[in-house]
Design an enzyme around this catalytic site. Sequence first.
Site, short mmCIF file in Angstrom:
data_model
loop_
_atom_site.label_atom_id
_atom_site.label_comp_id
_atom_site.label_asym_id
_atom_site.label_seq_id
_atom_site.Cartn_x
_atom_site.Cartn_y
_atom_site.Cartn_z
CG HIS A 1 36.95 -11.24 -29.72
ND1 HIS A 1 37.80 -11.63 -30.74
CD2 HIS A 1 35.70 -11.47 -30.16
CE1 HIS A 1 37.08 -12.06 -31.75
NE2 HIS A 1 35.80 -11.98 -31.44
N PRO A 2 38.81 -13.80 -28.26
CG PRO A 2 37.96 -15.88 -28.93
CD PRO A 2 37.53 -14.48 -28.54
CB CYS A 3 40.75 -11.95 -32.42
SG CYS A 3 41.08 -10.46 -31.45
CE LYS A 4 45.92 -9.46 -33.12
NZ LYS A 4 46.75 -9.60 -34.33
#
Length: 349
Positions: free
Chosen positions: A242-245
């Site tokens: 997941h690219p949240c960070k």
Amino acid sequence: MNFLYSTVNTLRDRYTPVSHKSTFRQTGQITPEEFVAAGDYLVYKFPTWSWGDADSPERRVSHLPPGKQFLVTRNVPCHRRLNDDFAGDAGHEEALVNDGDDFKGNAGDDEDGWLRTGGLASSQPLKVKEVRTVDDSGNVGDREVVEDDEIPDMEDEDDDEAIIRDSGADSKNSAHRTYTLYIMYSPYYRTPRLYLSGYLANGQPLPPTDMTEDIVGDYKDKTVTLEDFPFFANNIKMASVHPCKHASVMKTLLDRADAALRLRREKLRAGNASSSQAPSGMEGLVDEIGKLDVKGAQEAADKDEWEEVQEAEIDDQEVAIRVDQYLVVFLKFMASVTPGIEHDFTMGV
């Protein structure tokens, strides 16, 4: 729950307004145009990567050109799982890499560093082992130390007919896997996103839940989901980071690379190093990326901290890493999430 999460992510990316304003240096995010430029650079420099298209026009995204909907590389080897065996091996093969080390034995000036684990087998002394022998009657002899010179070379033996092979069992139980890696663009997070599809040694698809065995625990438990790849007509579950960070980690890595470049140039101007010691081109890029402290950047992102770097004005000629080289750094970051997968295999110059 995972299905709902996947659906929400897909809808976010599908309906989020696309921004075309470049904030690469300020935020670590990129525009679709910059993603295409970075993809073209990756494909040009590392031909194992190629562009891919959606299965049908309906599945294409309008912010990317046809034929350049995502990036893909296939048959990436993965020889061992991230289990206790992997950790134990890493524990015996670790070294402290100081900031500024040139990886050729010369230490840097900074006392801080990051821990590099694994891959140091060649630097470890071979340990002499004790073995027992068994005679023709089945009697076990006493322990004795066998030196390297006394170990027979299997290449000198021609007794191939005596070898019993079970290819079926080998392929089923082998730790060897291969992965197909996909990189797509996320309009919601304005960063690349990695998808992984694994295969067993015999070529059979790897069950999606088994792919988590090749992902570092912190990510496996928090930011890795099993989702359908949006460009394929058939529902194929893949592991996705997941690219949240992603943006905050990339921003920190880019800032640190720029700071290191400025320090190097200051030393050159001061006459502390010769101009021949400053690599350029692809060699220089690989050198800069090899020194990036991914672990430290991840920790800063987890704490929502922005790296404080000197606010000197930098033009495109002075940055360590250009926007079209973004995906090379991104893959360095992803390699820290999946260290068992040999990402370097995809980046042979």
